[in-house]
Design a protein around this motif. Structure first.
Motif, PDB file in Angstrom:
ATOM      1  N   GLU A   4      -0.674 -16.792  -4.538  1.00 41.74           N
ATOM      2  CA  GLU A   4      -0.717 -15.771  -5.581  1.00 41.74           C
ATOM      3  C   GLU A   4      -1.471 -14.536  -5.112  1.00 41.74           C
ATOM      4  O   GLU A   4      -1.055 -13.401  -5.379  1.00 41.74           O
ATOM      5  CB  GLU A   4      -1.358 -16.338  -6.848  1.00 41.74           C
ATOM      6  N   ILE A   5      -2.587 -14.747  -4.396  1.00 44.94           N
ATOM      7  CA  ILE A   5      -3.357 -13.620  -3.863  1.00 44.94           C
ATOM      8  C   ILE A   5      -2.524 -12.853  -2.847  1.00 44.94           C
ATOM      9  O   ILE A   5      -2.505 -11.609  -2.840  1.00 44.94           O
ATOM     10  CB  ILE A   5      -4.673 -14.123  -3.232  1.00 44.94           C
ATOM     11  N   LYS A   6      -1.838 -13.580  -1.980  1.00 41.80           N
ATOM     12  CA  LYS A   6      -0.986 -12.952  -0.965  1.00 41.80           C
ATOM     13  C   LYS A   6       0.121 -12.139  -1.631  1.00 41.80           C
ATOM     14  O   LYS A   6       0.439 -11.017  -1.197  1.00 41.80           O
ATOM     15  CB  LYS A   6      -0.394 -14.023  -0.047  1.00 41.80           C
ATOM     16  N   GLU A   7       0.706 -12.689  -2.683  1.00 43.36           N
ATOM     17  CA  GLU A   7       1.769 -11.977  -3.399  1.00 43.36           C
ATOM     18  C   GLU A   7       1.224 -10.712  -4.050  1.00 43.36           C
ATOM     19  O   GLU A   7       1.863  -9.653  -4.008  1.00 43.36           O
ATOM     20  CB  GLU A   7       2.391 -12.887  -4.460  1.00 43.36           C
ATOM     21  N   LEU A   8       0.047 -10.801  -4.645  1.00 46.68           N
ATOM     22  CA  LEU A   8      -0.564  -9.636  -5.284  1.00 46.68           C
ATOM     23  C   LEU A   8      -0.808  -8.530  -4.269  1.00 46.68           C
ATOM     24  O   LEU A   8      -0.507  -7.353  -4.533  1.00 46.68           O
ATOM     25  CB  LEU A   8      -1.888 -10.046  -5.943  1.00 46.68           C
ATOM     26  N   PRO A  12       3.334  -6.664  -4.618  1.00 43.52           N
ATOM     27  CA  PRO A  12       2.879  -6.368  -5.988  1.00 43.52           C
ATOM     28  C   PRO A  12       4.011  -6.240  -6.995  1.00 43.52           C
ATOM     29  O   PRO A  12       3.829  -6.553  -8.172  1.00 43.52           O
ATOM     30  CB  PRO A  12       2.119  -5.051  -5.828  1.00 43.52           C
ATOM     31  N   ASN A  13       5.180  -5.786  -6.531  1.00 43.02           N
ATOM     32  CA  ASN A  13       6.317  -5.651  -7.446  1.00 43.02           C
ATOM     33  C   ASN A  13       6.694  -7.009  -8.035  1.00 43.02           C
ATOM     34  O   ASN A  13       6.880  -7.159  -9.253  1.00 43.02           O
ATOM     35  CB  ASN A  13       7.502  -5.028  -6.724  1.00 43.02           C
ATOM     36  N   CYS A 108      -5.792  -5.249  -9.768  1.00 46.51           N
ATOM     37  CA  CYS A 108      -5.653  -4.197  -8.758  1.00 46.51           C
ATOM     38  C   CYS A 108      -6.972  -3.831  -8.093  1.00 46.51           C
ATOM     39  O   CYS A 108      -6.977  -3.083  -7.102  1.00 46.51           O
ATOM     40  CB  CYS A 108      -5.021  -2.956  -9.387  1.00 46.51           C
ATOM     41  N   VAL A 109      -8.074  -4.327  -8.611  1.00 46.28           N
ATOM     42  CA  VAL A 109      -9.382  -4.083  -7.993  1.00 46.28           C
ATOM     43  C   VAL A 109      -9.560  -4.934  -6.734  1.00 46.28           C
ATOM     44  O   VAL A 109     -10.452  -4.686  -5.931  1.00 46.28           O
ATOM     45  CB  VAL A 109     -10.504  -4.381  -9.016  1.00 46.28           C
ATOM     46  N   LEU A 110      -8.680  -5.923  -6.516  1.00 45.36           N
ATOM     47  CA  LEU A 110      -8.868  -6.887  -5.431  1.00 45.36           C
ATOM     48  C   LEU A 110      -9.072  -6.235  -4.055  1.00 45.36           C
ATOM     49  O   LEU A 110      -9.976  -6.643  -3.321  1.00 45.36           O
ATOM     50  CB  LEU A 110      -7.701  -7.867  -5.394  1.00 45.36           C
ATOM     51  N   PRO A 111      -8.263  -5.243  -3.636  1.00 41.53           N
ATOM     52  CA  PRO A 111      -8.545  -4.621  -2.333  1.00 41.53           C
ATOM     53  C   PRO A 111      -9.941  -4.025  -2.249  1.00 41.53           C
ATOM     54  O   PRO A 111     -10.612  -4.147  -1.212  1.00 41.53           O
ATOM     55  CB  PRO A 111      -7.464  -3.537  -2.220  1.00 41.53           C
ATOM     56  N   LEU A 112     -10.412  -3.376  -3.316  1.00 41.26           N
ATOM     57  CA  LEU A 112     -11.762  -2.820  -3.312  1.00 41.26           C
ATOM     58  C   LEU A 112     -12.816  -3.925  -3.290  1.00 41.26           C
ATOM     59  O   LEU A 112     -13.887  -3.759  -2.700  1.00 41.26           O
ATOM     60  CB  LEU A 112     -11.958  -1.928  -4.537  1.00 41.26           C
ATOM     61  N   THR A 113     -12.506  -5.056  -3.924  1.00 39.26           N
ATOM     62  CA  THR A 113     -13.413  -6.202  -3.873  1.00 39.26           C
ATOM     63  C   THR A 113     -13.519  -6.734  -2.446  1.00 39.26           C
ATOM     64  O   THR A 113     -14.620  -7.037  -1.966  1.00 39.26           O
ATOM     65  CB  THR A 113     -12.911  -7.321  -4.811  1.00 39.26           C
ATOM     66  N   ILE A 114     -12.384  -6.830  -1.774  1.00 35.18           N
ATOM     67  CA  ILE A 114     -12.383  -7.271  -0.379  1.00 35.18           C
ATOM     68  C   ILE A 114     -13.204  -6.320   0.479  1.00 35.18           C
ATOM     69  O   ILE A 114     -14.010  -6.740   1.324  1.00 35.18           O
ATOM     70  CB  ILE A 114     -10.940  -7.372   0.149  1.00 35.18           C
ATOM     71  N   PHE A 115     -13.035  -5.012   0.255  1.00 35.81           N
ATOM     72  CA  PHE A 115     -13.799  -4.016   1.016  1.00 35.81           C
ATOM     73  C   PHE A 115     -15.301  -4.162   0.756  1.00 35.81           C
ATOM     74  O   PHE A 115     -16.108  -4.087   1.692  1.00 35.81           O
ATOM     75  CB  PHE A 115     -13.335  -2.608   0.636  1.00 35.81           C
ATOM     76  N   ASP A 157      -2.023   1.845  -4.978  1.00 38.41           N
ATOM     77  CA  ASP A 157      -0.626   1.443  -4.811  1.00 38.41           C
ATOM     78  C   ASP A 157      -0.309   0.226  -5.679  1.00 38.41           C
ATOM     79  O   ASP A 157       0.734   0.188  -6.349  1.00 38.41           O
ATOM     80  CB  ASP A 157      -0.359   1.130  -3.338  1.00 38.41           C
ATOM     81  N   LEU A 158      -1.206  -0.750  -5.679  1.00 39.01           N
ATOM     82  CA  LEU A 158      -1.004  -1.919  -6.553  1.00 39.01           C
ATOM     83  C   LEU A 158      -0.936  -1.484  -8.009  1.00 39.01           C
ATOM     84  O   LEU A 158      -0.136  -2.009  -8.798  1.00 39.01           O
ATOM     85  CB  LEU A 158      -2.145  -2.926  -6.363  1.00 39.01           C
TER      86      LEU A 158
END
Length: 207
Positions: A4-8, A12-13, A108-115, A157-158
């Motif tokens: 699910e994380i990979k799909e997000l 994202p579509n 959509c915050v997930l990339p910023l969380t990873i950063f 983008d997400l």
């Protein structure tokens, strides 16, 4: 969970198409935002407790306002951004609810969380094992800024796919909504909030 994380992150579509037909569950996005809060909370302790130069216990003093901003700030920003995006999408004749907007904005915050987690781990490694040479400070700072920009664009983008599927608007309208929201938040955090103490002081003096 991994799928699910990979799909997000990379599809994202498909992810938000599936979420559009499901019930609202704020727990996963709240956990994503919570991780940002925890990372922000831990950051001041990195240099004080992990540095080889520190031999004894060190106390980190948190002023109440700084503590609340650090811990609650990501949640306040999450709600604020969701509110702005919801209003903009309704302006574009969107059909989604605020709760759906809140849920998907949190995802959509997930990339910023990873950063944020990468930066925390990087700071821990730098404090524990090495010091950045003075001659490389500019290059390292520039790299961090560029990395921050890339992860921010990734989240944006997400968000365009999230708004498109949540509110049944065109992808172009979703992009416009994200850009407008980003500009409004920039004005708020970079211009209005820093000037707020001076404006309030001037207002009090006028009385």
């Amino acid at each position: 969970m991994y799928a699910e994380i990979k799909e997000l992150l990379f599809q994202p579509n498909a992810f938000f198409t599936r979420k559009a037909g499901a019930g609202i569950n704020l727990v996963p996005p709240a956990i994503i935002v919570l991780i940002v809060s925890i990372a922000n909370f831990l950051s001041p302790y990195v240099g004080n407790y992990l540095s080889p130069r520190v031999s004894g216990p060190v106390t980190v003093i948190w002023p109440l306002d700084s503590f609340l901003i650090t811990v609650l700030g990501p949640f306040i920003a999450w709600i604020l951004i969701s509110g702005i995006l919801y209003v903009l999408c309704r302006w574009f004749s969107g059909t989604g609810t605020f709760m759906a907007t809140l849920q998907n904005t949190g995802y959509c915050v997930l990339p910023l969380t990873i950063f944020t987690v990468i930066m925390l781990i990087g700071n821990m490694a730098a404090v524990q094992f090495m010091a950045i040479p003075y001659a490389m400070v500019f290059e390292v700072t520039l790299g961090v800024v560029l990395l921050s920009f890339l992860f921010t664009i990734w989240s944006g983008d997400l968000l365009t796919f999230a708004l498109e599927k949540t509110h049944a608007i065109t992808h172009v309208h979703a992009i416009v909504a994200v850009v407008i929201a980003a500009v409004l938040l920039f004005i708020l955090y970079v211009i209005i909030i820093p000037l707020l103490p001076y404006l309030l002081l001037h207002l009090f003096r006028s009385f």
